[in-house]
Design an enzyme around this catalytic site. Structure first.
Site, PDB file in Angstrom:
ATOM      1  CD  GLU A  21       7.128  36.137  50.867  1.00  0.00           C
ATOM      2  OE1 GLU A  21       8.132  36.809  51.450  1.00  0.00           O
ATOM      3  OE2 GLU A  21       7.214  35.611  49.867  1.00  0.00           O
TER       4      GLU A  21
ATOM      5  CE  LYS B  78      12.230  34.264  54.275  1.00  0.00           C
ATOM      6  NZ  LYS B  78      12.286  34.805  52.610  1.00  0.00           N
TER       7      LYS B  78
ATOM      8  CB  CYS C 266       9.407  32.906  50.413  1.00  0.00           C
ATOM      9  SG  CYS C 266      10.126  33.061  48.850  1.00  0.00           S
TER      10      CYS C 266
END
Length: 514
Positions: free
Chosen positions: A264, A327, A379
């Site tokens: 990330e 995301k 994540c």
């Protein structure tokens, strides 16, 4: 019933502490059903008000230990004083504890008089609480009983009904232990529940032998880079070249891999500014016949304020692959700030650039790597079972990229990895997990680690991953069967309450006069 309120509070606290101790990194699996048994013992016979308080105390213990890693993020990376960081964590724990408190109050409102009614209703309420934690206020699906059974017999149920079903079986096991103790194992109800528990555990061991799905081509060679960039310098403008050079140096000997993954925000420039770098990286990967997947920040105009830009946390594929993923599930306080008007400016942690993030759309196409379809979770997203299930529709490989540096040397990274591994089990897909400073792993389609990098050191994890196709039952239905089971169990507990719900002793017990 535990008559003393003080004793009930102590038992609830013990049950709350047992739950995180059953999970990684402790992995004292037997404490998972024991946690449920203790909490049921503390709640049984109490009305809604008293149950709320007992449930809240159990929740304080559960989250006080289980999410203690939040302190590291706020104090070490948010530069908050120990007092302020501790106060904010205490508020967070107290707020999260309201969820099990509300569930306990709901259980108390049912007033299940018989132990059997209590066993069924308690299990159902537990499942519905876990499910609610995946979506209420964007959700915080952490510390589920099911994760404690990652490597045990009950893990065989994961591809069938997901973590919520495994949690239900674990909670029912604990509730049955309580039922056996309360009724001294002599009632038909206790014996029947015990028999069901045995069948469920044996069935789980059998289901674990099923090879859901099938290979979709030859195994891919993979290389996962772990830069171990200190968080203190990662986002400094003057560190941009250092960060890129670190990942290039790590990757130079691995460009021949079919799939290279950087974590990330491995590149800390915004995507438009990094276009020349991305072009060079794509050319390098393509020349070697491979694909590079990496995390990079992007931005877009705020639809409500054209003069303001929103941060986008993205992953892209270059080389022999393509695609971009934004995301969807944002981290509260880390990527957006609830009650922004009150909290913005309080500590540096609330003023980070990425705390102005915008969520991506729900219908994004998967990334590709030389014809293979990849589901990418960034994540925190990997802890949402049904989100990952939706992302993984018709894909052959799961990829998750993260920066667990925020957690430091705490419980957080181990818990995060445990949940990621469960996604591989639920969907019968191999999982590649690349993080900035660990835990970087390769996981097979049965949720087993096949390779791991040491934490806090730069390195590359090289190995293979077998693309898979085919759908597990959980991939088809998601968590809805487990939710429906929870509703049925609550309804059954309520029905037994209305009918009196008396449990009958066994024939031998009746004859002996007990």
């Amino acid at each position: 019933m535990i008559r003393s309120p003080v004793a009930a509070a102590g038992v609830a606290a013990a049950g709350g502490l047992a739950l995180p101790l059953a999970l990684a990194p402790f992995d004292w699996t037997a404490l998972a059903p024991l946690s449920a048994a203790l909490l049921l013992a503390a709640l049984h016979g109490r009305g809604p008000g008293a149950a709320f308080l007992v449930g809240w105390i159990g929740g304080l213990a559960r989250y006080g230990l289980g999410v203690s890693w939040v302190y590291v993020s706020i104090h070490e990376h948010g530069n908050a004083s120990p007092l302020l960081a501790g106060s904010l964590v205490a508020l967070f724990v107290a707020a999260m504890a309201l969820f099990p408190a509300a569930a306990a109050a709901a259980f108390g409102a049912l007033r299940p008089r018989s132990p059997l009614a209590a066993t069924l209703a308690f299990t159902g309420v537990w499942v519905l609480l876990d499910w609610a934690l995946t979506w209420v206020l964007t959700g915080f699906p952490w510390l589920y009983l099911g994760y404690a059974h990652e490597d045990g017999p009950l893990a065989g149920w994961a591809p069938v009904g997901g973590v919520h079903l495994v949690s239900a079986i674990s909670a029912f096991t604990g509730a049955t232990l309580w039922l056996l103790v309360v009724e001294r194992g002599r009632s038909r109800a206790a014996q029947a529940c015990a028999a069901v528990v045995v069948v469920l555990w044996l069935a789980g061991a059998g289901l674990a032998r099923i090879d859901w799905g099938r290979p979709a081509g030859a195994p891919l060679t993979v290389a996962l880079a772990q830069g171990a960039i200190p968080q203190e310098i990662k986002w400094l403008r003057e560190s941009r070249q250092l960060v890129v050079q670190r990942y290039l140096a790590l990757t130079n000997a691995h460009w021949d891999a079919d799939l290279v993954v950087w974590p990330e925000a491995a590149v800390t420039q915004f995507r438009p500014e990094a276009a020349p770098l991305l072009a060079r990286l794509g050319d390098q990967a393509a020349r070697h016949g491979g694909t590079l997947v990496l995390g990079i920040p992007d931005y877009a105009p705020d639809p409500d304020d054209p003069e303001r830009y929103d941060f986008l946390n993205t992953a892209i594929a270059v080389g022999r692959g393509e695609g971009r993923y934004v995301k969807q599930r944002l981290v509260p306080f880390g990527e957006y700030v609830p009650l922004e008007g009150l909290l913005r400016g309080l500590i540096e942690f609330f003023d980070l650039p990425m705390s102005h993030a915008r969520a991506g759309a729900a219908d994004q196409a998967p990334l590709t790597a030389d014809g293979h379809r990849l589901a990418v979770a960034i994540c925190y997203e990997i802890v949402y079972p049904d989100l990952v299930r939706a992302l993984a529709e018709d894909v052959e490989l799961l990829v998750t990229i993260s920066n667990d540096t925020w957690f430091g040397d705490s419980l957080g990274p181990s818990q995060h990895l445990q949940m990621a591994r469960f996604r591989a089990r639920e969907l019968a897909r191999p999982l590649l997990r690349a993080t900035n400073d660990g835990i970087t792993v390769i996981v097979d389609h049965r949720g087993r680690e096949t390779a791991r990098l040491a934490r806090f050191v730069p390195g590359v994890l090289a190995g293979t991953a077998e693309p898979r196709t085919g759908a597990t039952p959980f991939a088809v239905t998601g968590s809805w069967p487990a939710v429906a089971l929870g509703i049925v169990l609550v309804a059954a507990g309520a029905a037994l309450r209305r009918s009196g719900g008396a449990t009958q002793p066994s024939t031998r017990a009746s004859q002996s006069g007990t």
